[in-house]
Design a protein around this motif. Structure first.
Motif, PDB file in Angstrom:
ATOM      1  N   THR A 151       0.837  -1.197   0.000  1.00 23.69           N
ATOM      2  CA  THR A 151       0.000   0.000   0.000  1.00 23.69           C
ATOM      3  C   THR A 151       0.873   1.250   0.000  1.00 23.69           C
ATOM      4  OG1 THR A 151      -0.108   0.196   2.426  1.00 23.69           O
ATOM      5  CG2 THR A 151      -1.773  -1.193   1.360  1.00 23.69           C
ATOM      6  N   PHE A 192      -4.263   0.513  -1.911  1.00 26.82           N
ATOM      7  CA  PHE A 192      -3.637  -0.740  -2.327  1.00 26.82           C
ATOM      8  C   PHE A 192      -3.140  -0.611  -3.769  1.00 26.82           C
ATOM      9  CE2 PHE A 192      -6.037  -2.000   1.322  1.00 26.82           C
ATOM     10  CZ  PHE A 192      -5.311  -3.037   1.886  1.00 26.82           C
ATOM     11  N   LYS A 219      -7.185  -1.740  -7.764  1.00 29.18           N
ATOM     12  CA  LYS A 219      -8.557  -1.843  -7.264  1.00 29.18           C
ATOM     13  C   LYS A 219      -8.965  -3.279  -6.981  1.00 29.18           C
ATOM     14  CE  LYS A 219     -10.342   2.423  -9.294  1.00 29.18           C
ATOM     15  NZ  LYS A 219     -11.342   3.022 -10.225  1.00 29.18           N
ATOM     16  N   SER A 267      -7.705  -4.169  -3.570  1.00 22.19           N
ATOM     17  CA  SER A 267      -8.505  -3.471  -2.566  1.00 22.19           C
ATOM     18  C   SER A 267      -9.853  -4.153  -2.375  1.00 22.19           C
ATOM     19  CB  SER A 267      -8.708  -2.014  -2.990  1.00 22.19           C
ATOM     20  OG  SER A 267      -9.486  -1.322  -2.035  1.00 22.19           O
TER      21      SER A 267
END
Length: 351
Positions: free
Chosen positions: A215, A327, A330, A333
């Motif tokens: 991240t 993150f 997508k 995440s």
């Protein structure tokens, strides 16, 4: 510095042995751990400070808050009170700690609480909530969590992981085997794939997981804490005020945006005094540029935003920069979000 670290090596050996024995006593249930029917999600780290536990906690809150009755539970580091306390908008950092106060200001509709004994805290909250998110509780082994997220700051993974006092780790790296998810935080934008692969292999080798998530920090817009206009231009001089463990990422973010910056650095969770605020004001007044502003972190803002301190700074633009974690893409995440939601869903279905 290297010679000093070598001198501290014997003390790190002793510290490491003590920590190892403590962990084995819990593993063998000689010292008992408690688990609870309510989902408990722990966010923690092995190193001392600065890994981004607060943004990760806020990410979890954001994912869960619209579907479940969420409570957060923190120790309330730096507070001058003891025992269990609910955090209110009117609370002060002296009463509840800066990070819990930040959670409450950002998410006023969830329950935010502090208690140094996490088991007592969970038992107080469990009957009126669906899930409890525990900030910085990985070492609190009297509680056996439903799910543990362990954070590692990117740059710390590139160096040997020594325990205190020779290194910066308060727990043995091998204890990452207790975590359900490993997250590397503050990944620089120019991090190479080979470097990330090296870190990933290093962490997986010590743990029981098969993947590591990377991240980065996303900085938001300036938010004024005293209702004066908060903006910067390339010609603005910034007096940067920090009381956090690692201000380097914030400094790196600000430097390309402005031509001039002065930095007043205090220790992590520093309890600001009236004299500190007067010194800050004096430093600000000494800046000759007419386009100037004080910028601080969201956590520091919780300790500055008191009536007494704001009165001293009432005619000076003071703002903070909120941060979030992002993150790598997508899909990752969404995968993490689904894991968090499924923890609560299973509990609801079982009950």
């Amino acid at each position: 510095m290297k010679q000093l670290r070598l001198l501290l090596f014997p003390f790190s050996i002793v510290y490491g042995i003590v920590i190892w024995i403590r962990n084995r006593l819990f593993d063998l249930q000689i010292i008992k751990s408690k688990n609870y029917t309510i989902p408990t999600i722990v966010v923690g780290n092995l190193a001392v400070g600065g890994t981004g536990k607060s943004p990760m906690t806020e990410f979890i809150i954001q994912v869960l808050k619209d579907k479940y009755r969420v409570a957060t539970l923190s120790r309330g580091y730096g507070r001058k009170t003891k025992g269990f306390k609910y955090v209110n908008i009117a609370s002060t950092a002296d009463e509840v700690g800066d990070e819990p106060l930040q959670f409450k200001n950002k998410f006023p509709n969830i329950t935010v609480s502090v208690c140094e004994d996490r088991c007592i805290g969970v038992e107080t909250l469990m009957n009126s909530h669906d899930v409890i998110v525990l900030d910085d509780a990985f070492q609190h082994r009297r509680l056996k969590p439903t799910f543990s997220i362990l954070l590692f700051e990117y740059s710390s993974c590139l160096h040997p992981m020594f325990v205190l006092p020779m290194g910066n780790f308060r727990d043995l790296p091998a204890e990452s085997k207790r975590a359900n998810m490993l997250v590397v935080t503050k990944t620089p934008s120019d991090a190479s794939d080979s470097e990330k692969e090296l870190i990933k292999n290093k962490l997986i080798h010590k743990s029981a997981v098969t993947n590591v998530y990377f991240t980065s920090i996303v900085y938001g817009d300036l938010i004024s804490i005293n209702e004066l206009e908060a903006k910067i231009t390339p010609n603005t001089t910034v007096l940067l005020l920090t009381g956090i463990a690692n201000p380097k990422p914030l400094i790196k973010y600000l430097k390309p945006l402005i031509n001039d910056m002065e930095h007043l650095a205090f220790s992590d969770h520093h309890a600001f005094t009236r004299n500190d605020i007067l010194t800050i004001r004096q430093r600000f007044e000494q800046i000759k540029n007419r386009s100037k502003i004080i910028i601080t972190t969201e956590k520091d803002a919780q300790r500055i935003r008191t009536p007494e301190f704001l009165n001293i700074l009432n005619d000076i633009p003071v703002a903070y920069i909120p941060i979030e974690i992002a993150f790598e893409d997508k899909s990752i995440s969404k995968s993490v979000q689904q894991q968090l939601l499924s923890i609560c869903e299973r509990s609801v279905n079982e009950s």
